[in-house]
Design an enzyme around this catalytic site. Sequence first.
Site, mmCIF file in Angstrom:
data_model
loop_
_atom_site.group_PDB
_atom_site.id
_atom_site.type_symbol
_atom_site.label_atom_id
_atom_site.label_comp_id
_atom_site.label_asym_id
_atom_site.label_seq_id
_atom_site.Cartn_x
_atom_site.Cartn_y
_atom_site.Cartn_z
ATOM 1 N N GLU A 185 -25.367 80.475 -62.772
ATOM 2 C CA GLU A 185 -24.222 81.357 -62.550
ATOM 3 C C GLU A 185 -23.264 81.291 -63.735
ATOM 4 O O GLU A 185 -23.511 80.569 -64.710
ATOM 5 C CB GLU A 185 -23.494 80.991 -61.252
ATOM 6 C CG GLU A 185 -22.891 79.595 -61.255
ATOM 7 C CD GLU A 185 -22.231 79.237 -59.923
ATOM 8 O OE1 GLU A 185 -22.456 79.947 -58.934
ATOM 9 O OE2 GLU A 185 -21.498 78.221 -59.883
ATOM 10 N N ASP B 243 -12.880 78.503 -62.414
ATOM 11 C CA ASP B 243 -13.439 79.689 -63.076
ATOM 12 C C ASP B 243 -12.453 80.265 -64.097
ATOM 13 O O ASP B 243 -12.068 81.446 -64.032
ATOM 14 C CB ASP B 243 -13.809 80.773 -62.053
ATOM 15 C CG ASP B 243 -14.642 80.246 -60.908
ATOM 16 O OD1 ASP B 243 -15.462 79.346 -61.151
ATOM 17 O OD2 ASP B 243 -14.483 80.737 -59.778
#
Length: 508
Positions: free
Chosen positions: A234, A63
Amino acid sequence: MKKNVTYLLAWLCLALFSACKKSTPDKLTANDAKTTFKVDNINGTNFAIENTFTNPLIPRGADPWVAQKNGVYYFTYTQGGKLVLYKTSVMTELALAASYDAWIPPQGMPYSKNLWAPELHEIDNKWYIYFAADDGTNANHRMYVVENTSADPTQGTWVLKGKVADSTDQWAIDGTVFKYNGQMYMLWSGGNAGAAPQRIYIAQMSNPWTITSPKAIISSPTYSWEKNGNAINEGPEAIINPNGQLFVVYSGSGYWVDTYCLGLLSLNLNGDPMNPADWVKTSNPVFSMNADSGAFGPGHNGFFKSPDGTEDWIIYHARSAAGGGGRNARIQKFTWNADGTPNFGVPVKIGSPVLKPSGEPIRKMYTKENWSIAGFSSEELNNSRLAIRIIDDDPSTPWIARYSAPATNYPDHWITVDMGDTLPVDGFVFIQKDGDRKIKELQILVGNDNQTWENLGTTTLLNLYPNKQYFTLPARKQFRYFKLVPISGLDTQPQPGLAEAGTFMLDR
């Protein structure tokens, strides 16, 4: 007239004599005129141009996120128990970036555990980090934000502003914020207590920590490529193209599958970001797995500009092998299609040279054909770990000080390199050896006669084999010899080792 010419020549000779007299080998101050002359007389074959890098940038980085300001890049990624920032001026040298613990949550709170997908944003001259967190139970994940009023986010104090949620206060991760036509918005991924399907939500904000409108769903997993592993949308990220059109790049499928990928939402011309009907989803992934590139599960991205502002770059994570494993951070340049949509191409192959972002330093690395070892404290004959190995351009054959009984300790070792000529130098490059006995602090001295030395200071080396590490001088120096003195190590082994050492000039 002839008399004046004679006086002029005499004055020039005196000036030249004075200049030469002031240039002594034991004081290596920069001399621009002399340096320019030396540079002009160096054969181009003495250099190897270093203008590329390879992915992955670091062996971790799930991420990943980058923010930039005033020529500085701030990087962060998921670390679970805390928020950490990394600061660098050169993204391709992220592995060398200094780290700073920005915020560590207190224990026993709803946001004490599982801190995911942090993002750093500067809003109205303050810094904010958005992150998802829970109390140890995934179903309790919500979005939170901390604030820092310092001009530098690695300085000052981070203060929790609280939970960022709409009125329904449901499960939420991967929050990001952006401004469009003067209005601030938040995007995030939400679901039923973390169960599929996960959707992309949007809502309006009145300030960096307050949502003021009902949320709207702008994307649900409908295509098969969004449902591998689980039905998930997402990691939404907003990006505005050079013509002002708004897009959202998001990740589809479960992050743990090889086919995790990026999808694209486009806002219609003059569309309302809060109106789901004004968003159009591209029917195929815009960035996906490429086995030949060693890019499995590429996704969860961010964007940044090259140092000179002329290029657009994407940062994302992927795994280097099929079937699972750790995610690592990678970057590559992207362009824009004729219809205004971003063109990310295919993931760049790991280990393959990629041109650096425009504006990053280009180094002219001195080649070592005429270099030699001018002296050393000791070397290890076992396995041919000789002093000459430090300049053989092969990181797998390091120089190591020899074993002894009792073992010789830091800082009783040193090695001196002769570059074969007095050369202008802007800095040094080092590669740590593989295995143990790595050097932590390394003192650097330079000279012109292998007897008189100027101390350039001490650099700290990281455990980054086989990455290059750089020591850039504040001003260009000229010298023939450099001496390396290991001061301390990264472990308790007394005999230091180093794989490679070299010098460079910057392409100014």
